[in-house]
Scaffold this active site. Sequence first.
Site, short mmCIF file in Angstrom:
data_model
loop_
_atom_site.label_atom_id
_atom_site.label_comp_id
_atom_site.label_asym_id
_atom_site.label_seq_id
_atom_site.Cartn_x
_atom_site.Cartn_y
_atom_site.Cartn_z
CG HIS A 195 70.43 41.67 25.32
ND1 HIS A 195 71.60 41.93 24.64
CD2 HIS A 195 69.55 41.21 24.40
CE1 HIS A 195 71.43 41.65 23.36
NE2 HIS A 195 70.20 41.21 23.19
CE1 TYR B 211 65.75 32.29 22.65
CE2 TYR B 211 66.96 34.32 22.22
CZ TYR B 211 66.87 32.95 22.15
OH TYR B 211 67.90 32.22 21.59
CB CYS B 212 65.51 40.04 23.82
SG CYS B 212 65.38 39.48 22.11
CB VAL B 213 64.18 40.09 29.26
CG1 VAL B 213 64.51 40.32 30.74
CG2 VAL B 213 63.27 41.21 28.76
CB CYS C 79 61.40 40.50 23.61
SG CYS C 79 62.31 39.21 22.73
#
Length: 366
Positions: free
Chosen positions: A100, A95-97, A93
């Site tokens: 975060h 986007y989430c990498v 993912c």
Amino acid sequence: MIVGRVAASVVQRQVRHVTPVPARSASGLVERVYEQVAEEMRLVIPPALMHSPSPQVLAAYWMLMREPLLVSGTLDRGSKEAAAAAVAVATICPYCVDMHSGSMYDLAGEHDADKISADRFGELRDPRLREISQWARGAQEAPGGLPLPAWLTAQQQAELIGTVTAMHYLTRMVNVFLASFLLPPGLTGRARQRMKQGLGRLLRETLRAHREPGRSLELLPDAPAPADAAWAAGSPYIAGAMARAAAVFDAAGERWLTPTVRAVVSGHLDGWRGADTGISTAWCEELLAGLGPADRPAGRFALLTAVSSHQMGDETVAEFRRHVPSDEALVEVAGWAAFEAARRLGARQQAAAHQAHQETCRPGAA
């Protein structure tokens, strides 16, 4: 005021496949969730917007994320963000990498944040972050993955497993409903680092703010604790969030999917241990072979969401919508499938921790 409207417009355009409820026109439960999200995150973030066609699922998402990850518990936020970023790497993912690891720029420094983004967990300098992120990276492979860090208390275990479970849910949903990248994908090297530095500074206030537990639980009625969430017993607030969310997602699956489709998805997940499916989706088509033509679009959409969300194609979504056109159905079926995958991960971690404890206590154990 103008800046706020522009920001809201930009984040809303990141949502795909559904039309989110605008913050300015939200009412009822959606408005209540948006108010909490905006107060704690400074704006109504894209993951909240993408859930908004289903008010109940929106509330379930928010408490799944808030209570283990955002609340000021006994495990530090940097450790939880490292685990969140590691899950994003594992579930592919981007986007989430970006999100975060950007948070980690402020909490843990650029070096360790970049090593997690690059899937080079053994090179982290902070030994605690290295242990936590390596565990989180392989958590979906339990019982074959690394054991939980032995130094965690019962509450810290609940916070860490809760964070990883929530992220396994969220990354699947993000892969389906949000743009693939938070930061421009063409950025490399120092330009990318500068963007993440800016993101870390932007998030600093939300990352370091003190948040009391349990605030989100008022959004949904109490529900019985599911047996597969016994790992959450170390925190009544995380346990409450899991129970309420499970009730919402169980109802969503029953509302939109036939028992046959649910059985196919659940049966596959019972035996799946996080193995990479590769570039082919032949495994999915084999599982769908026994379904009737009316069930296959929903079965395909649910299976890909649960197992290989990064491979979700527009045609799979369009095919599902030809049979069930509502935004609410799309969000709720995806939510059910993502949660079915995530909840099994938490249960397996509980079983692995119990087995490790039994082996430690066995007579003659070192």
